[in-house]
Design an enzyme around this catalytic site. Sequence first.
Site, PDB file in Angstrom:
ATOM      1  N   SER A  89      -2.594  -1.052   9.390  1.00 17.18           N
ATOM      2  CA  SER A  89      -3.689  -1.060  10.363  1.00 17.18           C
ATOM      3  C   SER A  89      -4.913  -1.790   9.809  1.00 17.18           C
ATOM      4  O   SER A  89      -5.888  -1.989  10.531  1.00 17.18           O
ATOM      5  CB  SER A  89      -4.069   0.378  10.723  1.00 17.18           C
ATOM      6  OG  SER A  89      -4.516   1.059   9.564  1.00 17.18           O
TER       7      SER A  89
ATOM      8  N   HIS B 108      -1.491   1.684  -4.201  1.00 15.55           N
ATOM      9  CA  HIS B 108      -1.930   3.075  -4.024  1.00 15.55           C
ATOM     10  C   HIS B 108      -1.071   4.085  -4.778  1.00 15.55           C
ATOM     11  O   HIS B 108      -1.082   5.259  -4.457  1.00 15.55           O
ATOM     12  CB  HIS B 108      -1.961   3.424  -2.523  1.00 15.55           C
ATOM     13  CG  HIS B 108      -3.010   2.664  -1.766  1.00 15.55           C
ATOM     14  ND1 HIS B 108      -2.996   2.507  -0.395  1.00 15.55           N
ATOM     15  CD2 HIS B 108      -4.120   1.995  -2.197  1.00 15.55           C
ATOM     16  CE1 HIS B 108      -4.050   1.791  -0.021  1.00 15.55           C
ATOM     17  NE2 HIS B 108      -4.740   1.460  -1.093  1.00 15.55           N
TER      18      HIS B 108
ATOM     19  N   GLN C 213       0.849  -1.202   0.000  1.00 15.33           N
ATOM     20  CA  GLN C 213       0.000   0.000   0.000  1.00 15.33           C
ATOM     21  C   GLN C 213       0.878   1.244   0.000  1.00 15.33           C
ATOM     22  O   GLN C 213       0.385   2.355  -0.122  1.00 15.33           O
ATOM     23  CB  GLN C 213      -0.878   0.015   1.253  1.00 15.33           C
ATOM     24  CG  GLN C 213      -1.851  -1.144   1.325  1.00 15.33           C
ATOM     25  CD  GLN C 213      -2.449  -1.263   2.718  1.00 15.33           C
ATOM     26  OE1 GLN C 213      -3.450  -0.633   3.031  1.00 15.33           O
ATOM     27  NE2 GLN C 213      -1.826  -2.070   3.562  1.00 15.33           N
ATOM     28  N   ASN C 214       2.191   1.029   0.165  1.00 16.65           N
ATOM     29  CA  ASN C 214       3.097   2.174   0.295  1.00 16.65           C
ATOM     30  C   ASN C 214       3.406   2.793  -1.058  1.00 16.65           C
ATOM     31  O   ASN C 214       3.530   2.097  -2.062  1.00 16.65           O
ATOM     32  CB  ASN C 214       4.394   1.759   0.979  1.00 16.65           C
ATOM     33  CG  ASN C 214       4.135   1.239   2.380  1.00 16.65           C
ATOM     34  OD1 ASN C 214       3.061   1.467   2.932  1.00 16.65           O
ATOM     35  ND2 ASN C 214       5.093   0.541   2.949  1.00 16.65           N
TER      36      ASN C 214
ATOM     37  N   GLY D 233       2.809  -4.387   9.043  1.00 17.82           N
ATOM     38  CA  GLY D 233       2.735  -2.948   9.270  1.00 17.82           C
ATOM     39  C   GLY D 233       1.593  -2.225   8.592  1.00 17.82           C
ATOM     40  O   GLY D 233       1.792  -1.169   8.006  1.00 17.82           O
TER      41      GLY D 233
HETATM   42  P1  OAD Z   1      -1.578   3.068   8.987  1.00 13.56           P
HETATM   43  O1  OAD Z   1      -0.912   4.307   9.471  1.00 13.56           O
HETATM   44  O2  OAD Z   1      -3.059   3.032   8.958  1.00 13.56           O
HETATM   45  O3  OAD Z   1      -1.096   1.833   9.873  1.00 13.56           O
HETATM   46  C1  OAD Z   1       0.264   1.664  10.179  1.00 13.56           C
HETATM   47  C2  OAD Z   1       0.439   0.352  10.906  1.00 13.56           C
HETATM   48  O4  OAD Z   1       1.832   0.183  11.110  1.00 13.56           O
HETATM   49  C3  OAD Z   1      -0.226   0.287  12.279  1.00 13.56           C
HETATM   50  O5  OAD Z   1      -0.930  -0.948  12.400  1.00 13.56           O
HETATM   51  C4  OAD Z   1       0.943   0.360  13.259  1.00 13.56           C
HETATM   52  O6  OAD Z   1       0.716  -0.401  14.455  1.00 13.56           O
HETATM   53  C5  OAD Z   1       2.043  -0.284  12.421  1.00 13.56           C
HETATM   54  N1  OAD Z   1       3.410   0.101  12.802  1.00 13.56           N
HETATM   55  C6  OAD Z   1       3.876   1.245  13.366  1.00 13.56           C
HETATM   56  N2  OAD Z   1       5.208   1.182  13.527  1.00 13.56           N
HETATM   57  C7  OAD Z   1       5.602  -0.015  13.051  1.00 13.56           C
HETATM   58  C8  OAD Z   1       6.869  -0.675  12.925  1.00 13.56           C
HETATM   59  N3  OAD Z   1       8.007  -0.104  13.314  1.00 13.56           N
HETATM   60  N4  OAD Z   1       6.878  -1.914  12.386  1.00 13.56           N
HETATM   61  C9  OAD Z   1       5.729  -2.530  11.969  1.00 13.56           C
HETATM   62  N5  OAD Z   1       4.528  -1.959  12.074  1.00 13.56           N
HETATM   63  C10 OAD Z   1       4.459  -0.710  12.596  1.00 13.56           C
HETATM   64  O7  OAD Z   1      -0.953   2.743   7.541  1.00 13.56           O
HETATM   65  P2  OAD Z   1      -1.516   1.774   6.397  1.00 13.56           P
HETATM   66  O8  OAD Z   1      -2.275   0.637   6.974  1.00 13.56           O
HETATM   67  O9  OAD Z   1      -0.390   1.486   5.481  1.00 13.56           O
HETATM   68  O10 OAD Z   1      -3.317   5.423   1.487  1.00 13.56           O
HETATM   69  O11 OAD Z   1      -2.529   2.760   5.688  1.00 13.56           O
HETATM   70  C11 OAD Z   1      -3.213   2.332   4.558  1.00 13.56           C
HETATM   71  C12 OAD Z   1      -3.425   3.471   3.598  1.00 13.56           C
HETATM   72  O12 OAD Z   1      -4.027   4.563   4.287  1.00 13.56           O
HETATM   73  C13 OAD Z   1      -2.154   4.061   3.028  1.00 13.56           C
HETATM   74  O13 OAD Z   1      -1.685   3.359   1.900  1.00 13.56           O
HETATM   75  C14 OAD Z   1      -2.533   5.454   2.682  1.00 13.56           C
HETATM   76  C15 OAD Z   1      -3.345   5.788   3.917  1.00 13.56           C
HETATM   77  O14 OAD Z   1      -4.286   6.765   3.780  1.00 13.56           O
HETATM   78  C16 OAD Z   1      -3.406   6.516   0.719  1.00 13.56           C
HETATM   79  O15 OAD Z   1      -2.894   7.586   0.994  1.00 13.56           O
HETATM   80  C17 OAD Z   1      -4.173   6.308  -0.537  1.00 13.56           C
END
Ligand code: OAD
Length: 229
Positions: free
Chosen positions: A174, A106, A88-89, A172
């Site tokens: 949510s 994305h 998703q990154n 990593g």
């Molecule tokens: P989120 O910010 O929603 O979630 C980040 C996740 O990473 C959380 O579950 C944290 O617990 C975890 N996390 C934090 N630090 C970490 C570490 N050091 N190692 C492993 N995990 C860690 O980000 P995404 O789920 O990627 O889309 O968000 C999904 C989408 O929402 C993104 O692609 C973006 C955003 O809006 C767009 O902009 C289109």
Amino acid sequence: MSKQRIVVLTGAGISAESGISTFRDSGGLWEKHDIMDVATPQAFERDPALVIEFYNQRRKQLYEVEPNEAHYALVELEKYYDVRIITQNVDDLHERAGSTQVMHLHGELKKVRSTADEQLVYTLDGWELRLGDTCEKGSQLRPHIVWFGEPVDMIPLAAELSSTADVFVIIGTSLNVYPAAGLVDYVRPGTPVYLIDPGPMQVSHIPRLTLIREKAGTGTKKLLKELMP
Ligand code: OAD
């Protein structure tokens, strides 16, 4: 014998230890910026300069960070498995680490595309897109990002890929954003699923799950040990 296939779904957490903020953690990007101001087509129509500047800052930062040990562990895994990454990154840290099969759901920060013809995609030279930069047809260029409210064109391919996994790994994310969060539903019954994330997760719906409640760096190394033939 052909290698077993591991499909890996990654989110912002895998790049956190490289120094890129996640979105929804405390101090995350969506605490500092309103999604509706910077990550929707309406925002771009209303204030293209603001949206362009938001992604310019993200892109600029990307030139200052490096892949971390989690990205490299997934490269190591390719020695033993057919590893397919669905991310998703919008950063390019998987590619820079050396992963060979990466699908960006994305979009990609380093790319821009025409506002008139979405097939016209370019890799930007440097970090800065400017208002007034145009495609070969003369239309304004925009970040090559899937904004909220826009279709995720890669989803059918990603779902198909997920259904071919012998092992499915989630790192990593949510799992807040659909359709990406629903990809695990395409995994064949009986497929082992691993999830690496230090945060509190709603995961009761995922069968055959091994939860590795750690940061991506240490968690991915543990996974590597576990999956090493
Ligand atoms: P989120 O910010 O929603 O979630 C980040 C996740 O990473 C959380 O579950 C944290 O617990 C975890 N996390 C934090 N630090 C970490 C570490 N050091 N190692 C492993 N995990 C860690 O980000 P995404 O789920 O990627 O889309 O968000 C999904 C989408 O929402 C993104 O692609 C973006 C955003 O809006 C767009 O902009 C289109």
